[in-house]
Write a protein that holds these residues in place. Structure first.
Motif, PDB file in Angstrom:
ATOM      1  N   LYS A   7      32.132  33.837  12.228  1.00 18.17           N
ATOM      2  CA  LYS A   7      31.539  31.932  12.054  1.00 18.17           C
ATOM      3  C   LYS A   7      31.307  31.969  10.995  1.00 18.17           C
ATOM      4  N   LYS A   8      31.198  31.065  10.097  1.00 21.73           N
ATOM      5  CA  LYS A   8      30.788  31.139   9.042  1.00 21.73           C
ATOM      6  C   LYS A   8      29.872  29.610   9.171  1.00 21.73           C
ATOM      7  N   LEU A   9      29.074  29.506   8.640  1.00 22.46           N
ATOM      8  CA  LEU A   9      27.380  28.455   8.903  1.00 22.46           C
ATOM      9  C   LEU A   9      28.146  27.244   7.604  1.00 22.46           C
ATOM     10  N   GLN A  10      27.699  26.514   8.110  1.00 22.14           N
ATOM     11  CA  GLN A  10      27.903  25.711   6.467  1.00 22.14           C
ATOM     12  C   GLN A  10      26.144  25.255   6.037  1.00 22.14           C
ATOM     13  N   VAL A  11      26.061  25.903   4.782  1.00 35.18           N
ATOM     14  CA  VAL A  11      24.686  25.841   4.295  1.00 35.18           C
ATOM     15  C   VAL A  11      24.261  24.652   3.603  1.00 35.18           C
ATOM     16  N   PHE A  12      23.483  23.734   3.699  1.00 41.16           N
ATOM     17  CA  PHE A  12      23.492  22.647   2.488  1.00 41.16           C
ATOM     18  C   PHE A  12      22.320  22.934   1.516  1.00 41.16           C
ATOM     19  N   VAL A  13      22.973  22.712   0.200  1.00 40.21           N
ATOM     20  CA  VAL A  13      21.810  23.631  -0.930  1.00 40.21           C
ATOM     21  C   VAL A  13      21.040  22.388  -0.802  1.00 40.21           C
ATOM     22  N   THR A  33      28.005  35.411  -0.583  1.00 39.47           N
ATOM     23  CA  THR A  33      28.292  37.146  -0.447  1.00 39.47           C
ATOM     24  C   THR A  33      28.012  37.644   1.138  1.00 39.47           C
ATOM     25  N   ALA A  34      27.574  36.915   1.651  1.00 38.84           N
ATOM     26  CA  ALA A  34      26.960  36.762   3.048  1.00 38.84           C
ATOM     27  C   ALA A  34      27.722  36.360   3.631  1.00 38.84           C
ATOM     28  N   GLY A  35      29.098  35.860   3.443  1.00 44.21           N
ATOM     29  CA  GLY A  35      30.213  34.778   4.009  1.00 44.21           C
ATOM     30  C   GLY A  35      29.963  33.943   4.306  1.00 44.21           C
ATOM     31  N   HIS A  36      29.452  32.344   4.275  1.00 47.91           N
ATOM     32  CA  HIS A  36      28.775  31.567   4.577  1.00 47.91           C
ATOM     33  C   HIS A  36      29.660  30.433   3.106  1.00 47.91           C
ATOM     34  N   ILE A  37      28.992  29.025   3.802  1.00 47.39           N
ATOM     35  CA  ILE A  37      29.906  28.229   3.159  1.00 47.39           C
ATOM     36  C   ILE A  37      28.711  26.915   2.620  1.00 47.39           C
ATOM     37  N   PRO A  38      28.959  26.956   1.095  1.00 42.92           N
ATOM     38  CA  PRO A  38      27.524  26.741   0.810  1.00 42.92           C
ATOM     39  C   PRO A  38      28.106  25.335   0.158  1.00 42.92           C
ATOM     40  N   ALA A  39      26.722  24.109   0.114  1.00 37.52           N
ATOM     41  CA  ALA A  39      27.584  22.890   0.163  1.00 37.52           C
ATOM     42  C   ALA A  39      26.746  21.704  -0.595  1.00 37.52           C
ATOM     43  N   GLY A  40      26.572  20.879  -1.381  1.00 44.75           N
ATOM     44  CA  GLY A  40      25.755  20.236  -2.272  1.00 44.75           C
ATOM     45  C   GLY A  40      26.019  19.151  -2.883  1.00 44.75           C
ATOM     46  N   MET A  41      25.335  18.189  -3.601  1.00 41.98           N
ATOM     47  CA  MET A  41      25.784  17.031  -4.292  1.00 41.98           C
ATOM     48  C   MET A  41      25.249  17.125  -5.257  1.00 41.98           C
ATOM     49  N   GLU A  42      25.473  18.482  -6.359  1.00 43.70           N
ATOM     50  CA  GLU A  42      25.395  18.657  -7.616  1.00 43.70           C
ATOM     51  C   GLU A  42      25.266  17.702  -8.483  1.00 43.70           C
ATOM     52  N   LEU A  43      26.229  16.728  -8.190  1.00 45.12           N
ATOM     53  CA  LEU A  43      27.024  15.840  -9.557  1.00 45.12           C
ATOM     54  C   LEU A  43      25.743  14.748  -9.414  1.00 45.12           C
ATOM     55  N   PHE A  44      25.072  14.869  -8.231  1.00 45.24           N
ATOM     56  CA  PHE A  44      24.378  13.165  -8.284  1.00 45.24           C
ATOM     57  C   PHE A  44      22.361  13.738  -8.984  1.00 45.24           C
ATOM     58  N   THR A  45      23.241  13.352 -10.028  1.00 45.75           N
ATOM     59  CA  THR A  45      21.911  13.940 -10.846  1.00 45.75           C
ATOM     60  C   THR A  45      20.538  13.033 -10.598  1.00 45.75           C
ATOM     61  N   ALA A  46      21.087  11.421 -10.153  1.00 46.75           N
ATOM     62  CA  ALA A  46      20.551  10.209 -10.405  1.00 46.75           C
ATOM     63  C   ALA A  46      20.157   9.828  -9.226  1.00 46.75           C
ATOM     64  N   GLY A  47      20.590   9.796  -8.088  1.00 41.28           N
ATOM     65  CA  GLY A  47      20.843   9.786  -6.908  1.00 41.28           C
ATOM     66  C   GLY A  47      20.415   7.437  -7.174  1.00 41.28           C
ATOM     67  N   ASP A  48      21.134   7.457  -5.932  1.00 39.52           N
ATOM     68  CA  ASP A  48      20.768   5.872  -5.730  1.00 39.52           C
ATOM     69  C   ASP A  48      20.950   5.233  -4.309  1.00 39.52           C
ATOM     70  N   GLU A  49      21.294   4.533  -3.695  1.00 38.42           N
ATOM     71  CA  GLU A  49      21.236   3.886  -2.473  1.00 38.42           C
ATOM     72  C   GLU A  49      22.492   4.402  -1.723  1.00 38.42           C
ATOM     73  N   SER A  50      23.651   3.773  -2.746  1.00 36.48           N
ATOM     74  CA  SER A  50      25.157   4.916  -1.979  1.00 36.48           C
ATOM     75  C   SER A  50      25.250   6.577  -1.541  1.00 36.48           C
ATOM     76  N   GLN A  51      24.647   6.583  -2.586  1.00 38.02           N
ATOM     77  CA  GLN A  51      24.587   8.767  -2.542  1.00 38.02           C
ATOM     78  C   GLN A  51      23.652   8.946  -1.522  1.00 38.02           C
ATOM     79  N   MET A  52      22.934   8.385  -1.524  1.00 39.70           N
ATOM     80  CA  MET A  52      21.853   9.262  -0.501  1.00 39.70           C
ATOM     81  C   MET A  52      22.586   8.949   0.870  1.00 39.70           C
ATOM     82  N   GLU A  53      23.639   7.857   1.558  1.00 34.44           N
ATOM     83  CA  GLU A  53      24.539   7.877   2.400  1.00 34.44           C
ATOM     84  C   GLU A  53      25.539   9.020   2.763  1.00 34.44           C
ATOM     85  N   VAL A  54      25.783   9.378   1.390  1.00 30.86           N
ATOM     86  CA  VAL A  54      26.985  10.542   1.155  1.00 30.86           C
ATOM     87  C   VAL A  54      25.959  11.302   1.380  1.00 30.86           C
ATOM     88  N   ILE A  55      24.821  11.908   0.660  1.00 32.80           N
ATOM     89  CA  ILE A  55      24.462  13.255   1.130  1.00 32.80           C
ATOM     90  C   ILE A  55      24.317  13.016   2.421  1.00 32.80           C
TER      91      ILE A  55
END
Length: 282
Positions: A7-13, A33-55
């Motif tokens: 089982k691989k957990l998806q981890v939101f960073v 390294t622990a065998g799991h899956i990282p996820a995050g919104m690193e390209l969203f540096t400023a953030g707005d309402e629509s991006q928050m919905e995606v997050i």
């Protein structure tokens, strides 16, 4: 029992961006390294309402939420007056996601400013940052001074969380049929249960049936189809007629064909006689 090794957990960073690039990379490496899956919104540096919905959607689809907190509060969302990082953290809690945080020790602030500059400090909203930091420390969290601390914290937490059976994670499709004997037992159990429930739906009766229909049900169907009167009227002809002696064209009558298709009259192989299979006219 779940197979924890598969089982691989998806981890939101989650973190602020410019001041924690290296720390976030260390977290991603630790998760992989622990065998799991990282996820995050690193390209969203400023953030707005629509991006928050995606997050939010990314957080919904992740199994675990990880916050890396340094010395900055982050960009402010206008409607709430809170930073996007703060809103992500609150949203993960509201969805009852497993949440843990790696929080920078205050003692290393000066050394980080010396090496990275004032971009690592919260200069615009220091009070909001202090309040947020206090909230984070009141829940599951560990301090960090360097990359090593972040990696150790992540490895330890994920080794605990992967054992939680309520966290589905990602599993290879091939592992779903890893135990054919267990699947066969389950299919047999469900088939037996289905047969039991089906029997419960059939009313108990000693009445003779034909093709699952009682005499009364069959009679009503024949009546609706206009076949009952025809069968009554020509019953003797079915019993007496034979090939070559088609009385009144009864053998070729379209309603006779209907009765034949429905199995209510039958042609014998020897005498080619039609006769009623059920005494539906009595």
């Amino acid at each position: 029992m779940a197979d924890f090794n598969r089982k691989k957990l998806q981890v939101f960073v989650s973190s602020t961006f410019l001041d924690l690039i290296d720390e976030r990379q260390a977290a991603v490496e630790a998760i992989l390294t622990a065998g799991h899956i990282p996820a995050g919104m690193e390209l969203f540096t400023a953030g707005d309402e629509s991006q928050m919905e995606v997050i939010k959607q990314w957080i919904d689809e992740s199994d675990v939420y990880l916050l890396i907190l340094g010395g900055r509060y982050g960009n402010i969302e206008p409607k709430t007056g809170k930073s996007y990082t703060h809103l992500e953290y609150e949203y993960a809690l509201s969805k009852e996601k497993p949440v843990f945080a790696c929080v920078m020790k205050e003692e290393i602030t000066d050394s980080r400013v010396a090496s990275l500059g004032k971009k690592v400090l919260e200069l615009e909203n220091p009070d909001k940052f202090k309040e947020f930091r206090k909230i984070v420390l009141s829940k599951i969290s560990e301090f960090w001074e360097d990359f090593k601390d972040i990696k150790i914290t992540i490895a330890g937490k994920l080794s605990q969380l992967v054992r939680r059976e309520d966290l589905v994670g990602w599993v290879r499709p091939t592992t779903q049929s890893a135990n054919p004997a267990a699947l066969a037992d389950e299919i047999a159990r469900l088939s037996k249960e289905n047969a039991f429930l089906r029997d419960r739906l059939i009313p108990e009766t000693n009445e003779e049936t034909y093709s699952g229909l009682t005499f009364l049900e069959l009679k009503n169907i024949l009546s609706e189809l206009g076949l009952l009167d025809f069968l009554k009227k020509n019953r003797q002809k079915f019993a007496m007629g034979s090939a070559g002696h088609d009385m009144d064209g009864i053998f070729d009558h379209p309603l006779t064909a209907e009765l034949l298709v429905r199995g209510l009259v039958e042609k014998t192989n020897s005498l080619q006689l039609y006769y009623p299979k059920l005494d539906a006219c009595s």
